[in-house]
Design a protein around this motif. Structure first.
Motif, short mmCIF file in Angstrom:
data_model
loop_
_atom_site.label_atom_id
_atom_site.label_comp_id
_atom_site.label_asym_id
_atom_site.label_seq_id
_atom_site.Cartn_x
_atom_site.Cartn_y
_atom_site.Cartn_z
N THR B 253 -56.32 -0.03 -0.30
CA THR B 253 -56.62 1.32 0.16
C THR B 253 -56.40 2.27 -1.00
OG1 THR B 253 -54.36 1.78 0.79
CG2 THR B 253 -55.75 0.74 2.46
N PRO B 254 -56.99 3.47 -0.93
CA PRO B 254 -56.81 4.43 -2.02
C PRO B 254 -55.34 4.64 -2.39
CG PRO B 254 -58.48 5.23 -0.53
CD PRO B 254 -57.94 3.96 0.07
N ASP B 255 -54.47 4.71 -1.41
CA ASP B 255 -53.05 4.93 -1.71
C ASP B 255 -52.45 3.76 -2.46
OD1 ASP B 255 -52.72 7.46 -0.79
OD2 ASP B 255 -52.31 6.83 1.29
N GLU B 256 -52.78 2.55 -2.02
CA GLU B 256 -52.26 1.37 -2.70
C GLU B 256 -52.71 1.34 -4.16
OE1 GLU B 256 -52.19 -1.57 1.23
OE2 GLU B 256 -53.83 -1.70 -0.21
N VAL B 257 -54.00 1.65 -4.34
CA VAL B 257 -54.56 1.60 -5.68
C VAL B 257 -53.93 2.67 -6.58
CG1 VAL B 257 -56.67 2.09 -6.95
CG2 VAL B 257 -56.72 0.52 -5.01
N ARG B 258 -53.73 3.83 -5.99
CA ARG B 258 -53.16 4.94 -6.75
C ARG B 258 -51.78 4.59 -7.32
NH1 ARG B 258 -54.99 10.16 -4.46
NH2 ARG B 258 -54.91 9.02 -2.51
N ASN B 259 -51.03 3.79 -6.58
CA ASN B 259 -49.67 3.46 -7.01
C ASN B 259 -49.57 2.13 -7.74
OD1 ASN B 259 -48.73 5.81 -5.78
ND2 ASN B 259 -48.73 4.79 -3.77
N ASN B 260 -50.71 1.53 -8.01
CA ASN B 260 -50.73 0.23 -8.69
C ASN B 260 -50.53 0.44 -10.19
OD1 ASN B 260 -51.70 -2.04 -10.10
ND2 ASN B 260 -52.91 -2.67 -8.31
N GLN B 261 -49.48 -0.19 -10.75
CA GLN B 261 -49.14 0.05 -12.15
C GLN B 261 -50.26 -0.37 -13.10
OE1 GLN B 261 -46.48 1.84 -13.06
NE2 GLN B 261 -47.43 1.82 -15.08
N ASP B 262 -50.92 -1.48 -12.81
CA ASP B 262 -52.02 -1.94 -13.67
C ASP B 262 -53.14 -0.91 -13.73
OD1 ASP B 262 -50.72 -4.26 -14.19
OD2 ASP B 262 -51.76 -5.44 -12.64
N VAL B 263 -53.40 -0.31 -12.55
CA VAL B 263 -54.47 0.69 -12.50
C VAL B 263 -54.08 1.92 -13.31
CG1 VAL B 263 -55.80 2.19 -10.96
CG2 VAL B 263 -55.20 -0.13 -10.24
N ILE B 264 -52.84 2.35 -13.15
CA ILE B 264 -52.37 3.51 -13.90
C ILE B 264 -52.48 3.24 -15.40
CG2 ILE B 264 -50.36 4.96 -14.39
CD1 ILE B 264 -49.48 4.37 -11.45
N ASP B 265 -52.07 2.04 -15.80
CA ASP B 265 -52.16 1.67 -17.22
C ASP B 265 -53.59 1.67 -17.71
OD1 ASP B 265 -49.48 1.39 -17.20
OD2 ASP B 265 -49.47 -0.81 -17.12
N ALA B 266 -54.50 1.15 -16.89
CA ALA B 266 -55.90 1.06 -17.31
C ALA B 266 -56.47 2.45 -17.52
CB ALA B 266 -56.71 0.31 -16.27
N TYR B 267 -56.09 3.38 -16.66
CA TYR B 267 -56.66 4.71 -16.77
C TYR B 267 -55.98 5.55 -17.83
CZ TYR B 267 -60.30 4.49 -13.39
OH TYR B 267 -61.46 4.20 -12.77
N LEU B 268 -54.65 5.44 -17.92
CA LEU B 268 -53.95 6.28 -18.88
C LEU B 268 -53.89 5.61 -20.25
CD1 LEU B 268 -51.07 7.63 -16.66
CD2 LEU B 268 -53.25 8.67 -17.21
N GLY B 269 -54.09 4.29 -20.28
CA GLY B 269 -54.11 3.58 -21.55
C GLY B 269 -52.74 3.10 -21.98
N VAL B 270 -52.63 1.82 -22.27
CA VAL B 270 -51.41 1.25 -22.87
C VAL B 270 -51.88 0.37 -24.01
CG1 VAL B 270 -49.89 1.25 -20.87
CG2 VAL B 270 -51.48 -0.64 -21.20
N ALA B 271 -50.94 0.00 -24.88
CA ALA B 271 -51.31 -0.89 -26.00
C ALA B 271 -51.69 -2.25 -25.43
CB ALA B 271 -50.12 -1.03 -26.94
N HIS B 272 -52.85 -2.74 -25.81
CA HIS B 272 -53.28 -4.04 -25.30
C HIS B 272 -52.87 -5.13 -26.25
CE1 HIS B 272 -55.65 -3.08 -21.78
NE2 HIS B 272 -55.94 -1.96 -22.40
#
Lengths: 656, 272
Positions: B253-272
Motif C-alpha cells: 500500500t502507499p503507506d507501506e511503500v512510503r516507509n520502506n527503507q529501500d524505496v527511500i534510498d532509491a529515491y534519495l540516493g545512497v552509494a551503490h
C-alpha cells in the motif's frame, strides 16, 4: 383515475399553460437538449408527462403546499421541469446560481427554508452536503446526473429518474392530490422566488406571482410577435429572472421551443446549430463574438479582407436604415443584396444569427460600434431595461426605433415616473409581490400605490419619448453650478474605446470634471508593438506621450458627444491623468465584479485629485499595492496631467 | 501482502477489490546485454488502481510494454484471468481487453478528436471490407453502435466542445485526455496509463486524477499506471510496485511503500 383533459380552463398558472400546450400543441417540440452529440427533443405532450411524473414523485416524497424547492444547475430541460413540477404541487421553485459557493448557497437555502433541493450533478451535491448542517429545514436532495454519486449515503439523496418512476408507480394514489393542488393555483399564488445577485448586502428573495409572470409574458410576447415555432437558446443562468421569463414564462405562453446547449463550452457551436429566432445576450457576449470575427478577418487573405471591408462599410451605411424601414437608394439596396450573398449571410450563419428575428441585449450599456455592427448585418438587435422586481420588463425598444443610447419606450402595461433627482419609478402588472421575509426592504422599494424605485437615474428624450439611463441614482450628483453630474454615463462612453480599460470621473460639488484613466494593456500594448514603441512596464507605457495623445483624442471626442446633451453638458472632462497602476480588486479599489469603488479611489488617490484641480503640470506620488499572495509593496511614479479641450454648448450651436 | 485472501480485499475508502486479474511471474527482459527487468513478480487485482513507480530508467515503461504484449520477456510468465498468456501481438492483447495510453502522445494529429476516439473502437468492428465500402447494412449499424459508445466517453471526459477539432490544434493537457478517451472507447478491462500526468499543470493534474478515479469507480476498470508525481501516486493508487535498476524493491500500500527503507534510498540516493 381522473380524466386528464379536465385541466383548468383559465390560463392562470404555469401548470395550466402547460396543460393547454400539451393538448393544443401536443406534437410541437417543447424542449431540446444536445446530449451524446445529438439533439434530443421532447414534444409538449412528452414534456407534460415527464413533469407530471416528477410532480407525483414529489408528492410521494412528501412535498407540501408552500414548500420551497431549490433548483441548482446549468440550463437543462429536466431542471426546468422540476420548477414546473414544484408549481404543480403547490410548492415554490427557487432557482439558484450554480456557480455560487457553498456559503452563499447556505444563506439562500437557509433563508427560504428549502425542504427539497434539485441539483444537476455531483459538484452541486457536494456543495449542499457541505452546508447541510446549517440547514434545519433541508430534507431531501434529488440529483440528475448519477456520475460519481454511487457511494454516497442515499438516505436523503435520490436520483431524478427514480423519483419519476416512483411517481408513475404511485399515480393512482397521488393523482387526485395533484389535481387538487393544481386546481388551487391562481394568478395570486406564488410562481417563483428569485434571489437578486446581491452586489450590496445579502441577496434578497424576490417573490413573483403567477400574475407577474403570466401577464408580463403575454405583453412581451405580443410586443415582439413571439409565436409557436420560435426557437430560443437557454444558456443564461436559471436563477436570473430573464431566463425564467424567456424559457418558462414566454415559452409556456406562446409554446415556442427551449433549446439547451450540451455544455457551457459548446454554447457557440450549439447556437450555430439551432439558429434561434429569439435571442438574448449581455453586451459582453456580443463583444466577444465581434472580436473573434475581427481577429479571424485580420488573418484572412487580401481579397477576402478587401471584400469584407467593402461590404461592411456599405452595411454600416445602409444596414440600420434598411432594418428600420427608412428609405435607401435602389443602387445601395442592390449592393446590400450582393453583400448579403457574399458576406453578411455566411457571417450570420457562422455566428448562429441567420434566423434571429428578435434579439435583445441588456444588463449594461453596449458600445455603439458593437451594436451597430450587428444591426448593420440585418440582425434586429434591440435594447431593454429591466430588473428582477419588475419581472424583467420596464422599457424596451419597438422594432424600427432602435438606437444604442436609449433603452426604448415603456413596455406595454408599464407606467414610468421620474423623480426630481432623475430616479426612475415604475408600476406594472409585473411588479413583484414582496421581498421574502424582509418587509423593511419591501417598504423601502415599493410604496403603497405600487410604485417601485429602480435606483437608476434617467430621463425621457424630448421628441422620441425614449428613456435614457444615465447612472445609479445615488451616484448622480450636482456640480458646483447645480448642473447634473453623472459619472458613470461619461465613464461608459470612455470605456467604449478599446484603449481605455477603466475611467473614474470626479466633479461632484466642483466647478468642472476631471478623470483618472486606466489604459488597456492588451490593446495599447498591441498598438505599441506595431508602432515600435518599447516599454518595460505598465507604468512606463501609461506615461508615454503618444499614449497620452491618443487618450486625449478619445476624451475630446467624448466631450463632443456629451456636449450634445444639454442636460449633461456640464460633465465634460477638463483635465485627466493616466494612472500608474491598474485599479485592482486586491487593493480594494474595485469589487470582485470589477465595479469601481469610488469612495476608496477618492481617498487613496486624494493627492492626485488635488493635483487635477490645482493646475500643476506633473505630480509625484507613491501608492501602496497588494500582491496576489497578500504581501504589500509600494510603487511611486511621476505622473503627467493634461488639459483637454471642451465644447461649450453655445459654440456647438454656432457651428451648426 | 500475505494477509490478502485470494478473494481480494477492501480498500481504505471501502471499495471491494476482486481476485487476481493479471499476474507477472518472475519476468526478466533483456535487450542484448542490458537487463531492463530482472526477475520481477507482482499481480494486478480486479478493480484496483495499481501504480508502478521508480526512478528514471528503472524499467517501468518496459514493464508496461510487457503487460501490453509489445515486448516479450525472455524469462517468466504472464498470467491473465487465470491462464498463462502465450507470446501475443499487441492487437491480440488489445482484443483481450487491455488498452493503454502512451508516455509521448500517440494520436493522429490531422484527425478530429471524434475520429481519434473512434479508432479506439477498432477491435470491436467486425463488418467486412465490402460492407464498409458501400456503407450499408452491418457497417452502418456498427458505426451507430460504436459512435454511441464513443459519445458516452466524450461526455464522460467532458470533451464535447472539442469533438470536431483536429487533435493537432489542441493543447497538451487536452491531447492527454483525448488519448485516455481513445483507450476508454475500447471498453477495456485493464487500462494501462504511461505517465498520464507528465508535463501537466496542477489544475490539469487534478482533472486527470478525478477522471482516473471516476473511470475506476464508474466502469469498474482495473488501472495500472506509471507516474512520477508522488503526491498523485500516493493519493490515487491502492497498491504500489516500486522498481529500481530493473529490480522490484517494494510492493504494498502507499503507506507501506512510503516507509520502506529501500524505496527511500532509491529515491534519495545512497552509494551503490
Amino acid at each position: 383515475m381522473i380524466d386528464r383533459s379536465a385541466a383548468p380552463s383559465a390560463l392562470n398558472s404555469i401548470p395550466a399553460l402547460l396543460a393547454r400546450n400539451a393538448t393544443e400543441f401536443s406534437t410541437s417540440p417543447a424542449y431540446r437538449e444536445k446530449e451524446y452529440g445529438i439533439w434530443q427533443s421532447w414534444t409538449w405532450a412528452e414534456a407534460a408527462e415527464e413533469i407530471e411524473s416528477l410532480a407525483l414523485g414529489f408528492l410521494n416524497l412528501g412535498v407540501n403546499e408552500g414548500d420551497y424547492i431549490a433548483v441548482i444547475g446549468r440550463n437543462r430541460p429536466n431542471l426546468y421541469w422540476s420548477m414546473v413540477a414544484a408549481q404543480m404541487c403547490g410548492a415554490i421553485p427557487v432557482p439558484l446560481y450554480q456557480d455560487a459557493n457553498a456559503e452563499e448557497m447556505a444563506y439562500v437555502l437557509g433563508h427560504c427554508g428549502a425542504r427539497f433541493v434539485v441539483v444537476a450533478d455531483q459538484e452541486q451535491v457536494d456543495k449542499v452536503i457541505e452546508v447541510q448542517e446549517q440547514l434545519h429545514q433541508f430534507e431531501h436532495m434529488i440529483y440528475l446526473d448519477p456520475r460519481g454519486l454511487r457511494k454516497y449515503d442515499h438516505s436523503r439523496l435520490h436520483e431524478y429518474s427514480h423519483i419519476q418512476a416512483q411517481g408513475r408507480a404511485a399515480d393512482d394514489e397521488f393523482r387526485p392530490v395533484l389535481e387538487k393542488r393544481r386546481a388551487a393555483l391562481d394568478l395570486d399564488s406564488t410562481c417563483v422566488m428569485l434571489y437578486t445577485s446581491g452586489t450590496t448586502g445579502k441577496p434578497k428573495g424576490v417573490v413573483l406571482s403567477n400574475r407577474n409572470i403570466i401577464v408580463t409574458s403575454q405583453h412581451s410576447s405580443e410586443f415582439d410577435h413571439l409565436k409557436l415555432g420560435d426557437e430560443v437558446l437557454a444558456y443564461l443562468p436559471m436563477a436570473w429572472v430573464g431566463d425564467f421569463i424567456f424559457s418558462i414564462g414566454q415559452a409556456m405562453w406562446t409554446g415556442f421551443c427551449v433549446n439547451c446547449p450540451e455544455s457551457p463550452d459548446t454554447m457557440m457551436a450549439d447556437l450555430c446549430e439551432i439558429g434561434p429566432s429569439y435571442y438574448f445576450a449581455p453586451p459582453r457576449i456580443f463583444e466577444t463574438q465581434l472580436t473573434s470575427v475581427m481577429i479571424r478577418m485580420e488573418d484572412a487573405g487580401k481579397f477576402k479582407k478587401g471584400l469584407f471591408d467593402y461590404f461592411m462599410a456599405l452595411a454600416r451605411k445602409v444596414g440600420p436604415d434598411l432594418l428600420d424601414g427608412k428609405p435607401v437608394s435602389l443602387w445601395d439596396r442592390l449592393k446590400y443584396k450582393l453583400g448579403e450573398f457574399c458576406i453578411y449571410g455566411p457571417l450570420k450563419n457562422t455566428l448562429g444569427f441567420s434566423k434571429v428575428r428578435v434579439g435583445y441585449t441588456a444588463g449594461e450599456a453596449i458600445g455603439p460600434e458593437i451594436f451597430d455592427f450587428y444591426r448593420s448585418l440585418g440582425i434586429n438587435l434591440k435594447q431593454l431595461y429591466g430588473q428582477t422586481e419588475a419581472s424583467v420588463f420596464i422599457a424596451q425598444q419597438p422594432d424600427g426605433e432602435v438606437r444604442s443610447d436609449t433603452v426604448g419606450v415603456p413596455s406595454p402595461g408599464v407606467e414610468i415616473r421620474l423623480e426630481d433627482n432623475g430616479e426612475i419609478y415604475y408600476r406594472s402588472a409585473g411588479t413583484f409581490v414582496e421581498y421574502y421575509k424582509n418587509p423593511e426592504s419591501t417598504a423601502d422599494t415599493k410604496d403603497a400605490e405600487g410604485w417601485v424605485a429602480t435606483g437608476d437615474a434617467g430621463f425621457f428624450e424630448e421628441g422620441t419619448g425614449h428613456l435614457r439611463i444615465i447612472d445609479r441614482a445615488k451616484d448622480v450628483g450636482k456640480m458646483a453650478d447645480g448642473k447634473l453630474f453623472a459619472p458613470k454615463y461619461v465613464e461608459n462612453k470612455l470605456k467604449f474605446y478599446p484603449n481605455i480599460l477603466e475611467a473614474v470621473v470626479f466633479g461632484s460639488g466642483r466647478d468642472r470634471c476631471a478623470a483618472f484613466i486606466n489604459i488597456d494593456l492588451t490593446a495599447v500594448g498591441n498598438w505599441a508593438e506595431r508602432n515600435n514603441i518599447a516599454y518595460a512596464s505598465y507604468q512606463e507605457l501609461a506615461q508615454h506621450p503618444d499614449v497620452y495623445k491618443t487618450i486625449q483624442t478619445h476624451i475630446e471626442e467624448v466631450n463632443k458627444s456629451i456636449a450634445e446633451d444639454s442636460m449633461l453638458s456640464g460633465c465634460q472632462i477638463h483635465r485627466f491623468l493616466i494612472l500608474h497602476k491598474e485599479l485592482d480588486a486586491d487593493d480594494g479599489e474595485m469589487t470582485r465584479t470589477r465595479k469601481v469603488r469610488r469612495k476608496i479611489v477618492e481617498e487613496k488617490f486624494h493627492d492626485l485629485i488635488t493635483a487635477l484641480y490645482d493646475g500643476s503640470e506633473r505630480v509625484q506620488t507613491t501608492t501602496e499595492v497588494t500582491y496576489e499572495d497578500g504581501r504589500k509593496g509600494s510603487i511611486s511614479a511621476n505622473l503627467e496631467l493634461r488639459d483637454v479641450a471642451v465644447v461649450t454648448p453655445q459654440q456647438k450651436m454656432a457651428a451648426e | 501482502m500475505n494477509d490478502m485472501s485470494q478473494d481480494g480485499y477492501v480498500t481504505e475508502d471501502g471499495r471491494q477489490i476482486g481476485g487476481v486479474m493479471m499476474e507477472m511471474k518472475n519476468i526478466t527482459l533483456k535487450f542484448g546485454g542490458v537487463v531492463a527487468i530482472e526477475d520481477i513478480s507482482f499481480d494486478i487485482r480486479e478493480g484496483e488502481i495499481r501504480a508502478i513507480i521508480g526512478p528514471n530508467g528503472a524499467g517501468k515503461s518496459s514493464m508496461l510494454n510487457v503487460i501490453s504484449g509489445f515486448y516479450h520477456p525472455q524469462e517468466g510468465e504472464v498470467w491473465f484471468h487465470g491462464t498463462e498468456r502465450p507470446a501475443m501481438k499487441p492487437y491480440e492483447v488489445a482484443r483481450q481487453g487491455v488498452a493503454r495510453t502512451f508516455q509521448n502522445i500517440a494520436l493522429f494529429e490531422g484527425m478530429t478528436v471524434l475520429d481519434n476516439v473512434m479508432t479506439g473502437r477498432l477491435t470491436h468492428m467486425k463488418s467486412g471490407l465490402l460492407s464498409q465500402a458501400i456503407w450499408w447494412g452491418k457497417a452502418l449499424q456498427e458505426e451507430v453502435k460504436n459512435r454511441e459508445v464513443v459519445e458516452k466517453v466524450i461526455d464522460f471526459l467532458e470533451i464535447q466542445s472539442i469533438r470536431k477539432t483536429p487533435v493537432g490544434r489542441l493543447p497538451y493537457g487536452l491531447k492527454k485526455r483525448v488519448e485516455l478517451a481513445r483507450a476508454l472507447a475500447a471498453e477495456p478491462k485493464l487500462l494501462l496509463l504511461d505517465e498520464p500526468m507528465a508535463g501537466m499543470n496542477v489544475e490539469e493534474k487534478e482533472d486527470m486524477s478525478r477522471f482516473i478515479l471516476d473511470v475506476n469507480d464508474e466502469f469498474g476498470t482495473t488501472i495500472a499506471l506509471i507516474e512520477h508525481d508522488m503526491g498523485v501516486v500516493m493519493d490515487l493508487s491502492d497498491r504500489v510496485v516500486v522498481m529500481d535498476y530493473g529490480k522490484k524493491i517494494g510492493d504494498g500500500t502507499p503507506d507501506e511503500v512510503r516507509n520502506n527503507q529501500d524505496v527511500i534510498d532509491a529515491y534519495l540516493g545512497v552509494a551503490h
